[in-house]
Every structure is written in C-alpha cells, then in structure tokens.
Design a protein around this motif. Sequence first.
Motif, short mmCIF file in Angstrom:
data_model
loop_
_atom_site.label_atom_id
_atom_site.label_comp_id
_atom_site.label_asym_id
_atom_site.label_seq_id
_atom_site.Cartn_x
_atom_site.Cartn_y
_atom_site.Cartn_z
N SER A 121 -23.00 54.56 2.24
CA SER A 121 -21.65 55.13 2.14
C SER A 121 -20.98 55.00 3.50
CB SER A 121 -21.74 56.62 1.77
OG SER A 121 -22.32 57.33 2.85
N GLY A 122 -19.72 55.40 3.56
CA GLY A 122 -19.00 55.35 4.83
C GLY A 122 -19.60 56.28 5.86
N ILE A 123 -19.98 57.47 5.43
CA ILE A 123 -20.58 58.43 6.35
C ILE A 123 -21.90 57.88 6.90
CG2 ILE A 123 -21.85 60.62 6.38
CD1 ILE A 123 -19.52 62.04 5.44
N ASP A 124 -22.70 57.28 6.04
CA ASP A 124 -23.96 56.69 6.49
C ASP A 124 -23.72 55.56 7.48
OD1 ASP A 124 -25.31 58.43 4.93
OD2 ASP A 124 -26.21 56.96 3.61
N GLY B 165 -7.29 61.53 11.34
CA GLY B 165 -8.66 61.07 11.57
C GLY B 165 -9.58 61.51 10.43
N HIS B 166 -10.85 61.13 10.53
CA HIS B 166 -11.82 61.48 9.48
C HIS B 166 -12.78 62.55 9.98
CE1 HIS B 166 -15.24 60.76 6.62
NE2 HIS B 166 -14.23 60.73 5.79
N LEU B 167 -13.33 63.30 9.04
CA LEU B 167 -14.33 64.34 9.33
C LEU B 167 -15.43 63.85 10.28
CD1 LEU B 167 -15.04 65.38 5.65
CD2 LEU B 167 -13.98 66.84 7.38
N TYR C 155 -8.88 55.82 10.84
CA TYR C 155 -8.23 56.98 10.23
C TYR C 155 -8.41 56.99 8.72
CZ TYR C 155 -5.05 53.13 9.41
OH TYR C 155 -4.53 51.91 9.04
N SER C 156 -8.03 58.13 8.13
CA SER C 156 -7.99 58.24 6.67
C SER C 156 -6.60 58.57 6.17
CB SER C 156 -8.91 59.36 6.19
OG SER C 156 -10.22 59.11 6.60
N ALA C 157 -5.75 59.07 7.06
CA ALA C 157 -4.44 59.54 6.58
C ALA C 157 -3.33 59.26 7.59
CB ALA C 157 -4.51 61.03 6.27
N VAL D 166 -14.69 51.26 15.73
CA VAL D 166 -13.54 51.37 14.82
C VAL D 166 -14.06 51.61 13.40
CG1 VAL D 166 -11.55 50.23 13.80
CG2 VAL D 166 -12.04 49.92 16.23
N ASP D 167 -13.58 52.66 12.80
CA ASP D 167 -13.93 52.99 11.42
C ASP D 167 -12.78 52.51 10.54
OD1 ASP D 167 -14.43 54.11 8.97
OD2 ASP D 167 -14.80 56.14 9.72
N MET D 168 -12.96 51.34 9.91
CA MET D 168 -11.88 50.77 9.09
C MET D 168 -12.08 51.07 7.60
SD MET D 168 -12.46 46.62 9.04
CE MET D 168 -13.98 45.86 8.46
N ALA D 169 -12.79 52.16 7.30
CA ALA D 169 -13.10 52.51 5.90
C ALA D 169 -11.88 52.37 4.99
CB ALA D 169 -13.65 53.92 5.82
N HIS D 170 -10.75 52.88 5.45
CA HIS D 170 -9.56 52.90 4.59
C HIS D 170 -8.88 51.55 4.47
CE1 HIS D 170 -7.62 56.28 2.54
NE2 HIS D 170 -8.68 56.92 3.00
N PHE D 171 -8.82 50.83 5.58
CA PHE D 171 -7.94 49.66 5.60
C PHE D 171 -8.70 48.33 5.68
CE2 PHE D 171 -8.31 51.53 9.83
CZ PHE D 171 -8.69 50.45 10.61
N THR E 205 -17.29 50.53 7.94
CA THR E 205 -16.36 50.54 6.81
C THR E 205 -17.04 51.06 5.55
OG1 THR E 205 -14.79 49.20 5.53
CG2 THR E 205 -16.89 48.17 6.06
N THR E 206 -16.22 51.46 4.61
CA THR E 206 -16.69 51.62 3.24
C THR E 206 -16.41 50.29 2.55
OG1 THR E 206 -14.54 52.35 2.45
CG2 THR E 206 -16.10 54.07 3.10
N THR E 207 -17.00 50.09 1.37
CA THR E 207 -16.71 48.86 0.64
C THR E 207 -15.90 49.14 -0.63
OG1 THR E 207 -18.97 49.06 -0.24
CG2 THR E 207 -18.62 47.48 1.52
N HIS E 208 -15.63 50.42 -0.92
CA HIS E 208 -15.02 50.76 -2.21
C HIS E 208 -13.55 51.15 -2.15
CE1 HIS E 208 -17.02 54.29 -0.39
NE2 HIS E 208 -15.96 54.96 -0.81
N LYS E 209 -12.97 51.16 -0.95
CA LYS E 209 -11.56 51.59 -0.87
C LYS E 209 -10.67 50.35 -0.99
CE LYS E 209 -12.89 55.78 1.57
NZ LYS E 209 -12.79 56.62 2.79
N SER E 210 -9.84 50.06 0.01
CA SER E 210 -8.95 48.90 -0.16
C SER E 210 -9.72 47.58 -0.28
CB SER E 210 -7.93 48.83 0.98
OG SER E 210 -8.57 48.78 2.24
C1 LIG Z 1 -13.69 57.54 3.29
C2 LIG Z 1 -14.00 57.51 4.74
C3 LIG Z 1 -15.31 57.68 5.20
C4 LIG Z 1 -16.44 58.14 4.31
O1 LIG Z 1 -16.78 57.34 3.29
P1 LIG Z 1 -17.85 57.86 2.19
O2 LIG Z 1 -18.27 56.61 1.50
O3 LIG Z 1 -17.12 58.82 1.33
O4 LIG Z 1 -18.97 58.50 2.91
C5 LIG Z 1 -15.56 57.52 6.55
N1 LIG Z 1 -14.56 57.23 7.40
C6 LIG Z 1 -13.29 57.09 7.00
C7 LIG Z 1 -12.23 56.77 8.01
C8 LIG Z 1 -12.96 57.23 5.66
O5 LIG Z 1 -11.67 57.12 5.27
#
Ligand SMILES: *Cc1c(COP(=O)(O)O)cnc(C)c1O
Length: 480
Positions: free
Chosen positions: A108-111, A167-169, A217-219, A242-247, A271-276
Amino acid sequence: MADLNALTSSAYSQALEVIASVEPRIAEATRKELADQRSSLKLIASENYASPAVLLTMGTWFSDKYAEGTIGHRFYAGCQNVDTVESLAAEHARELFGAEYAYAQPHSGIDANLVAFWSILAHRVEGPWLEKAGSKNVNELTDADWESLRHELGNQRLLGMSLDAGGHLTHGFRPNISGKMFHQQQYGTDPETGLLDYAKVAAKAREFKPLILVAGYSAYPRRVDFAKMREIADEVGATLMVDMAHFAGLVAGKVFTGDEDPVPHAHVVTTTTHKSLRGPRGGMVLATEEYAASVDRGCPMVLGGPLSHVMAAKAVALAEARQPSFQTYAQQVADNAKSLAEGFLKRDARLVTGGTDNHLVLLDVSGFGLTGRQAESALLDAGVVTNRNSIPADPNGAWYTSGIRLGTPALTTRGFGRDEFDHVAELVVHVLQNTQPGTTKAGGPSKASYALGDGVADKVKDASAEMLDKHPLYPGLELS
Ligand SMILES: *Cc1c(COP(=O)(O)O)cnc(C)c1O
C-alpha cells in the motif's frame, strides 16, 4: 481477436457463480458494488476504475505463494514465476517513469512510505554507524552498541507538508507512526494564497536540518516544483523523498514533466498504484542507484511476503500506462479538473488556491454556511460521492472540516469531458445551495446535521444518471 467484452462478461459471471456456491452473500455484495459504482458520480480524488485485465489478474493462485526476499533471491523455494512477475512490474515501472530502480513489493502507499523511511535510515544512519564501529552486521553488536545505534535511528528529523495544507498523515502527522518515529516539523502554505512558499520551506529546512525532506500531497490542488525542493534538500544535506501517491498518473502520462516530474529530482519516490495511476490497490518505491540496495531490503526490513497476485496486476497496469492512450487520459484528467474548477468559480464558489493545475479541487464550503461533513452527507444523498477535507487553518478541525475534495481521475476513466465536469460543478453547487445546516438538541448550530431541500436529491440523481448512462462503467460488461 476474441470479443473482450464478451470474454470479460462470461469470466465475471462464472466467477460469481463459483463464489456463490460457497458464500452467496459475498457474490451478492460484489454484484451490488458494481451496480453502486456504476450509478454514482464518483468524485473521490484518490479513487479510479482499474481495467478488467488488471482486476482479473488479481484473482489468481499467485495469492497462494510465499516469496519473501528479492528477485532471484527468495527465502522460499519455487518462486520462479513470482520472479517473472516482479521483474516485469519493476521493468515497466523503470521504463515508464525513467527511474534507475523500482521496487514493486509494497502492499500500500503507507507501506511504501515505511519502506522509504527505513531505507533512508539504513543508508544514511545505520550504514555509516556500522562502518564507524568497524562492524558489518547488526547481529554482531554488543547490547550497549545496539542501544546506541537504536538511539541514533530513533532520533532523526523529518520535515513534511502539514496535513491541513494538503500533506498526508504519513508525512509526520503526530498520530501516525511517521510523527512518532521522527522528530518532525511541518511546512504549510501561504495563508493568503494557499500556495507553497519555497522560500519559507527553505528557511524552515535551514533551521531544522532534517534528514528527510518529504514533498508530495493528498489535497493540494497545485503542481510542485521538485527541482526547487531538491535544491533545498541539497542545501541542508537532506534526502528528498517525494510521495506521488495521488498524482503518479499525471507523471506517468507526461502531464508533469521537467521540474514538475519528481523522478529526476528525488532520491526516493513512493507511490500508490490505485489512484490516478489506475492500477491495483498497492504501493511502489522508485529510487536512484544510491538508494536501490537499501530499498531492495524492504522485505524483511518492513514488509512480509509480497502480494504476488497484486504485483502481477501492477505489471499489467503499468503496461497499460505505457500506451500512448494513457497520456491522452492523463491530459484529460487535468483538463477536466480545470473545467470543474472554472465551473465552481463562475458560480461564485470559493476554491483553496483559487483553482487547480492538477487532478483535484478543494472547495471551501463555508460560504454555503456548511461544514465539510454536512456538505459531504448532503452530496451523498444526491448520489455525488466526495470526501470532506480540512482547508488551511480550518476553523472546524480535521473531523468536521470546512472543505470538500473533488477529483477527476475516476469519471475521466468513464469518458467524462470538460462539459460534463462543468455540469458536475453546477449540480454540486445546486445541492450545497439547497442544504440547510441543522441544530443540536440544545438548539445551537450543529456541525453534522443538515436538511436537504425537497426534490433536490432526485433532480440531481436524474441529471447525473443521464451523464452516467452516456459513459457506462465497463461498457459491455454484463453479468448473467
Ligand atoms: C493515499 C496516500 C497514501 C496512502 O496510501 P494507502 O494505499 O492508502 O496506504 C500515502 N501518501 C499519500 C500522499 C497518499 O495520498
């Protein structure tokens, strides 16, 4: 070539029959989830619709295999096919993003972020410490030495974007492990413009001297200049993560290039792989050669056995993202977000930063006399799925909030264009204008209860249904 729609329809119809033979309620919930997703206006900025090929790839016997370790070097026998899968996922990721190294195992993104944090700590703290102590292996340390190393690892500094600035948690928020395992400080955005102020980030970095500078970021509805972030990191000796999870989809689709592409600038990208990016639910880490060896130890450092069925689906999704059509998709995601933002602005709604240049907008609903929680609930009643989100210096805090976050990746996958997103803005404004905040039992203003005007939900649902019918989700997929 076989008719893919017909194949997909029969594959899922038959799979559901097999599932129903064991637990019919799960088959039923699965059917209902498809119907619900098809009939709602999904504006959650972190969600998307993966292709049937990606989804089908996840439902196989790769789930049954243990494969702890790395490609070609596993703690279990018989991993030759997992090696093929993980190699392909990593190869597609390197090619797609132009990365020196890719790690496809995070669940996951957190992992992925935990792998990145511990890889950076291993490379920058543990490695040099062991070298100084003339040792190569933590297992050979005396108890006293081990205590000293643990103390070093546990006393490092992280600077990330604050949650209420977008930012993200996992970027140092206190309740998250990232806010507990690091001394953390946060940078925000300019209170007037809502934009990142790089001079202020640099000033904070000079004063705080973080080991890790986190960008992403997330938002935050704007692009980030990662070349500037790297300059700041270099000046203070920080590792840029850089956490590009969102973009990630906008990076993959070459909408973010040059200074806006994090890969050439960051030491480590997660990154996550399930968002954009529109793949299976999972995470990934990209890194420079310098960090590759420590990231490659993500399992067993942080992770257990990889989800090989999901890595297989990552490979399929990344292969899709390497097609030219994905670049068209990503550009449309950004164009649609612009249209959504313009749709709000011309109807006098206020947006954080006054607009967007990525895939999301952050609507300040306080002008409608509502909290984010009330707006989110009223919109859901009308079939519009969003999520509440705090805005900078939010007077309603992180639970009730004053904002609604809306994103375009999912509906763009369905084929929505600019005109439809303008219509979406009109519908959202219509709901919010016709929602009254409720009162508490004691008669004061409530942050949660609300009343939606008569007939509003039905009217908006009808208008949405017209657009949704024109752009069916998984066209041609029919369950028997
Ligand atoms: C969604 C997100 C994550 C977490 O992804 P999960 O797969 O839900 O653990 C981490 N960082 C950012 C910036 C995110 O937007």
